[in-house]
Design a protein around this motif. Structure first.
Motif, PDB file in Angstrom:
ATOM      1  N   LEU A  95      28.681  18.990   2.339  1.00 57.45           N
ATOM      2  CA  LEU A  95      27.590  18.672   2.814  1.00 57.45           C
ATOM      3  C   LEU A  95      26.397  18.140   1.413  1.00 57.45           C
ATOM      4  O   LEU A  95      25.988  17.068   1.580  1.00 57.45           O
ATOM      5  N   ASP A  96      26.576  18.943   0.324  1.00 55.63           N
ATOM      6  CA  ASP A  96      26.029  18.492  -0.738  1.00 55.63           C
ATOM      7  C   ASP A  96      26.385  17.165  -1.200  1.00 55.63           C
ATOM      8  O   ASP A  96      25.683  16.476  -1.572  1.00 55.63           O
ATOM      9  N   SER A  97      27.552  16.634  -1.192  1.00 58.98           N
ATOM     10  CA  SER A  97      28.233  15.426  -1.437  1.00 58.98           C
ATOM     11  C   SER A  97      27.446  14.494  -0.511  1.00 58.98           C
ATOM     12  O   SER A  97      27.213  13.536  -1.085  1.00 58.98           O
ATOM     13  N   GLU A  98      27.528  14.716   0.740  1.00 61.51           N
ATOM     14  CA  GLU A  98      26.959  13.632   1.693  1.00 61.51           C
ATOM     15  C   GLU A  98      25.302  13.354   1.371  1.00 61.51           C
ATOM     16  O   GLU A  98      24.820  12.343   1.599  1.00 61.51           O
ATOM     17  N   THR A  99      24.588  14.701   1.098  1.00 56.09           N
ATOM     18  CA  THR A  99      23.276  14.419   0.800  1.00 56.09           C
ATOM     19  C   THR A  99      23.172  13.751  -0.519  1.00 56.09           C
ATOM     20  O   THR A  99      22.273  12.899  -0.589  1.00 56.09           O
ATOM     21  N   GLU A 100      24.073  14.056  -1.419  1.00 56.03           N
ATOM     22  CA  GLU A 100      24.003  13.377  -2.543  1.00 56.03           C
ATOM     23  C   GLU A 100      24.279  11.868  -2.557  1.00 56.03           C
ATOM     24  O   GLU A 100      23.591  10.987  -3.232  1.00 56.03           O
ATOM     25  N   TRP A 101      25.093  11.534  -1.415  1.00 54.64           N
ATOM     26  CA  TRP A 101      25.461  10.223  -1.205  1.00 54.64           C
ATOM     27  C   TRP A 101      24.190   9.181  -0.845  1.00 54.64           C
ATOM     28  O   TRP A 101      23.889   8.359  -1.415  1.00 54.64           O
ATOM     29  N   LEU A 102      23.151   9.847  -0.045  1.00 54.80           N
ATOM     30  CA  LEU A 102      22.044   9.132   0.188  1.00 54.80           C
ATOM     31  C   LEU A 102      21.188   8.750  -1.140  1.00 54.80           C
ATOM     32  O   LEU A 102      20.719   7.507  -1.189  1.00 54.80           O
ATOM     33  N   LYS A 103      21.151   9.760  -2.037  1.00 53.99           N
ATOM     34  CA  LYS A 103      20.591   9.296  -3.407  1.00 53.99           C
ATOM     35  C   LYS A 103      21.142   8.313  -4.221  1.00 53.99           C
ATOM     36  O   LYS A 103      20.523   7.450  -4.659  1.00 53.99           O
ATOM     37  N   VAL A 104      22.605   8.482  -4.250  1.00 56.66           N
ATOM     38  CA  VAL A 104      23.355   7.627  -5.058  1.00 56.66           C
ATOM     39  C   VAL A 104      23.269   6.111  -4.550  1.00 56.66           C
ATOM     40  O   VAL A 104      23.257   5.393  -5.190  1.00 56.66           O
ATOM     41  N   GLU A 105      23.434   6.117  -3.154  1.00 52.29           N
ATOM     42  CA  GLU A 105      23.323   4.810  -2.565  1.00 52.29           C
ATOM     43  C   GLU A 105      22.076   3.994  -2.903  1.00 52.29           C
ATOM     44  O   GLU A 105      22.030   2.924  -3.148  1.00 52.29           O
ATOM     45  N   LYS A 106      20.984   4.833  -2.658  1.00 51.06           N
ATOM     46  CA  LYS A 106      19.480   4.299  -3.284  1.00 51.06           C
ATOM     47  C   LYS A 106      19.663   3.795  -4.586  1.00 51.06           C
ATOM     48  O   LYS A 106      19.122   2.616  -4.988  1.00 51.06           O
ATOM     49  N   GLU A 107      20.088   4.829  -5.473  1.00 53.44           N
ATOM     50  CA  GLU A 107      20.287   4.239  -7.066  1.00 53.44           C
ATOM     51  C   GLU A 107      21.056   3.265  -7.324  1.00 53.44           C
ATOM     52  O   GLU A 107      20.875   2.165  -8.145  1.00 53.44           O
ATOM     53  N   LEU A 108      22.146   2.937  -6.531  1.00 53.14           N
ATOM     54  CA  LEU A 108      23.280   1.830  -6.494  1.00 53.14           C
ATOM     55  C   LEU A 108      22.649   0.515  -6.185  1.00 53.14           C
ATOM     56  O   LEU A 108      22.610  -0.616  -6.874  1.00 53.14           O
TER      57      LEU A 108
END
Length: 851
Positions: A697-710
């Motif tokens: 779940l932490d990885s999935e939550t991190e995805w939202l942040k990483v997607e925005k940064e990308l």
């Protein structure tokens, strides 16, 4: 002399059994109490006698009842359910024997007792079954127990696969998908098996090493018996005292187990004790008793949540293999609790109505183990021990299993292993066990002779080999028989877990579990895994034992890859130091790892260093598991709650809420079961399961942040390029090449967003930011590098460095270049400096990520 193992043992948590092949058929050997199964229970009495089985179970019941007299738990000399701690360093102290025993020691006693039921021959080779979810550590401990019991050749077989063999031999279903539902006394296993023309292949397995009939007994105690006693008698002081309550629970579990068994075959049961059966008085001076009428409605309310856990495991197993219940050819029931009409109803409603009950759920594992044993050759060492060289020694080669109606057998005389005179002419007649077919006499010699044989369909075919001389006199030979299993082929063993490495991922900034390619879960054994692209983190100087490379190996379940490695089972680690290497191995050198796993899951690792053209080979020994303390578990539960709370604040999903509920339940479980090693191990396993889920779940939550940064970083770069083009100030930039990069970025971003890959997204962010940095640098000229170097130097002490010594050396080189006016050499040095800087600090210094 047996050439195949032929013996199988179901070493169960609560009950065990032994079977062997007799006249081509698997036969359960009765216990000394003339029962098909024997309780896996041991007691050491005051005379230092060892009682095993039913008599030990009777002693356990007496001990637990006597403990009610003073509500004081004496140090027991009787043990049960020790299989739950096998592979762990737990010890069982016996005051009568004046020593401690390990789980392997106690398991060995059970194995020796089972072996004693065989009185007509010595048993040196054995197949022992293990749960599908057993780790390498637990399997290794089971083999050690077998060695302690005197077995010289030991093969392990997963319990659900053994059961499927017992069923498959006589089954009409020779094609399709089978689901084996194995609910034992202490463990639950599910296995998905694909069958084509009788050839079996394990597709996937899942299970729970802490779910079984024991949980049903405890549910009856906690939800039916104790509430009745609380309501009927004044026992609040006992209920509110953790130790006293546990003594009462232990004493009444036997009534719960009897109720469970009876309600598998009857609609009603009365749990009844006589006065004095529970030797204590309540707070009013009354002698408590139990008198409870049980019906199937009460049982369903009690058992359904426990059975549902196992059914959910089956649903998940089917789902991840893109299957639904109606697509199954059959569902096989294994284990005593599967007699329950409640369970069978639930399985029909939620999985499939194609439930098979043609095999005995209590003995199918031992029966299947014997069938499997009939296909495995006895080791050469054991064979040599049992040779009677006064008889003609034969070599008989044949397929152990087949789906064909005819097979060829290769027979020859082993002249060098036979003492005495061998007749000039020897003839062999191969006769099938039912006497309905024979080959007729064929001359054999020291050279191989092929004999075509006919098989009975769907059976274990035994053949007798009868030798004659030229005058028709019979000759004694060894071996004088062989067996071929027709109609089903068990295929090869598969990996029940990923075999993985703990690798420091610089992108994610943590140590994660990474499966070796070729050693993923469900790979057929033997198998080989290879990992490339790894780098050493420091120099390894020749001859220096203190300079080490440590390579940790783990087992991880289906969902464990990519999670924190310490949340999975540690197998062991390989250490390579400077004394092992011929010359200096610089930091950043490539490392290639090849790991070979044989059928018995023994592992050999080859570590290749291309820089040195040097290979190190080591056997990966399996280490024993360690006990954990209640205090450590309490701290880990607190940490898990904090992680879950953070994730809930970031992403208030139902799944996070479910995990929080599970962690709270684990905390209660620790209070309830945390007194013994078995209870603490159960809590630990359950907690690690939730921590892996939190990692995901932490990885999935991190995805939202990483997607925005990308997206943001790409749009920033795109905007910069548009400004440059509109101003017409390209400053020596190769715009055509840059445009090509941007188009490649767009394609990659689309694919990464589709896959939601955090790792690939971060790697692409690095590429985008590197291009951004280079463009700005070209536009700004050398002055930008000089400014950055001076800025980093001014803030050196407040910067987080991966290697501060290396950073200081590089900075000194850069400052020297600036002072000498050699600014063209700054860029490579700056890149190296940023590479040893913490990611966040590098972003602050440059405004962009540069590695």
């Amino acid at each position: 002399m047996r050439t195949k193992i032929d013996y199988g043992i179901d070493l169960g948590t609560t009950n065990s059994a032994i079977a062997r092949i007799e006249n081509g058929k698997p036969t359960i050997k009765k216990s000394d109490m003339m029962m098909d199964t024997m309780p896996s229970c041991i007691t050491y009495n005051i005379k230092k006698d060892i009682l095993i089985g039913q008599s030990a179970l009777g002693k356990l019941k007496t001990d637990r009842t006597n403990a009610l007299k003073h509500f004081r738990k004496e140090k027991s000399n009787t043990y049960i359910e020790f299989k739950r701690t096998i592979g762990n360093d737990s010890k069982f102290l016996s005051s009568n024997m004046g020593k401690e025993f390990s789980s392997e020691d106690l398991s060995a006693e059970v194995l020796m007792k089972l072996k004693s039921f065989i009185t007509d021959e010595a048993v040196k080779s054995i197949v022992i079954t293990v749960p599908a979810k057993f780790t390498m550590v637990q399997k290794d401990a089971t083999v050690r127990a077998g060695k302690l019991a005197g077995f010289e050749h030991i093969e392990l077989l997963q319990e659900p696969i053994a059961a499927s063999m017992a069923y498959g031999l006589n089954s009409d279903y020779k094609d399709g998908m089978w689901l084996v539902y194995d609910f034992g006394g202490g463990t639950f296993d599910a296995a998905l098996i694909k069958v084509e023309d009788g050839i079996m292949k394990v597709i996937d397995t899942e299970g729970d090493n802490w779910l079984g009939g024991k949980n049903l007994d405890e549910a009856i105690v906690d939800q039916i018996i104790l509430p009745y006693m609380e309501k009927t008698f004044a026992i609040n002081d006992i209920i509110n005292d953790v130790d006293k309550k546990e003594i009462l629970r232990d004493a009444v579990k036997f009534y719960a187990e009897e109720c469970k068994i009876q309600m598998s075959f009857k609609d009603n049961h009365n749990i009844l004790t006589d006065l004095g059966d529970l030797p204590f008085e309540d707070e009013n001076g009354e002698e408590p008793y139990i008198d409870i009428d049980i019906n199937q409605f009460i049982m369903e309310n009690t058992f359904a949540p426990i059975f549902q856990k196992s059914i959910d495991i089956c649903k998940d197993l089917l789902k991840r293999n893109n299957l639904k219940g109606p697509q199954l050819a059959t569902l096989l029931l294994v284990g005593g609790p599967t007699y329950s009409p409640i369970l069978r109803k639930m399985l029909k409603e939620q999985i499939t109505d194609k439930i098979n009950t043609s095999i005995d759920p209590m003995t199918s594992v031992a029966t299947g183990a014997a069938l499997f044993a009939s296909t495995i050759s006895v080791s050469e060492e054991v064979m040599e021990q049992s040779r009677d060289t006064t008889k003609l020694q034969l070599e008989i080669k044949h397929e152990a299993t087949t789906v064909e109606e005819e097979e060829m057998v290769n027979i020859k005389i082993l002249n060098e292993k036979t003492e005495g005179t061998i007749p000039d002419k020897v003839f062999a007649d191969v006769v099938r066990g039912d006497k309905a077919w024979s080959s007729g006499k064929k001359q054999i010699s020291g050279k191989a002779t092929l004999v075509d044989i006919q098989l009975n369909m769907g059976a274990s075919n035994t053949f007798e080999v009868i030798l004659y001389d030229e005058q028709g006199n019979k000759l004694e030979c060894q071996p004088n028989s062989f067996n071929i299993l027709q109609g089903i082929n068990p295929g090869q063993a598969t990996l029940p877990y990923h075999i993985a490495l703990e690798i420091t991922d610089r992108i994610q900034g943590k140590d994660i579990l990474t499966a070796l390619k070729g050693l993923e879960k469900n790979q057929t054994l033997p198998a080989t895994g290879v990992t490339k692209g790894l780098k050493t983190q420091k120099d390894i100087r020749p001859g220096m034992a203190s300079d080490e490379i440590i390579i940790p190996f783990y087992q991880g379940d289906y969902y464990a890859e990519g999670t924190t490695a310490i949340h999975s089972t540690h197998i062991n680690e390989i250490k390579i130091n400077g004394e092992d290497l011929p010359s200096l191995l610089p930091a950043g050198s490539d490392v290639e790892i090849t790991l070979k796993v044989d059928r018995s899951e023994q592992m050999t690792a080859s570590i290749f260093f291309p820089y040195l053209n040097h290979t190190e080979q080591q056997t990966v020994e399996i280490i024993q598991g360690k006990s954990v303390s209640k205090e450590w578990l309490e701290n880990e539960i607190i940490k898990a709650k904090k992680i879950a709370k953070r994730l809930q604040e970031e992403n208030n999903s139902k799944e996070v809420g479910k995990i929080i509920g599970n962690i709270n339940g684990i905390a209660e479980q620790l209070e309830h079961k945390g007194g013994g090693d078995s209870g603490k191990l159960e809590v630990q396993d359950n907690l690690l399961k939730e921590l892996r889920a939190l990692d995901k779940l932490d990885s999935e939550t991190e995805w939202l942040k990483v997607e925005k940064e990308l997206k943001d970083n790409f749009y920033d770069l795109d905007e910069l390029l548009n400004r440059i083009k509109s101003n017409g100030d390209e400053g020596g930039l190769k715009m055509e090449a840059i445009d090509t990069h941007m188009e490649e970025f767009r394609v990659k971003i689309e694919q990464i967003i589709k896959e939601k890959s955090v790792i690939h997204a971060k790697e692409l962010i690095e590429e985008i930011d590197r291009l951004d940095f280079n463009i700005r640098d070209i536009l700004a000229g050398p002055q930008m590098d000089i400014s950055l170097i001076n800025n980093i130097n001014s803030n050196f002490s407040s910067t987080n460095w991966k290697d501060s010594n290396k950073a200081r050396t590089l900075l000194n080189q850069a400052i020297q270049s600036i002072n000498s006016g050699n600014v063209s050499s700054l860029r490579p040095i700056l890149i190296q400096i940023l590479d040893v800087m913490d990611r966040d600090d590098a972003e602050k210094v440059t405004g962009k990520l540069t590695r």
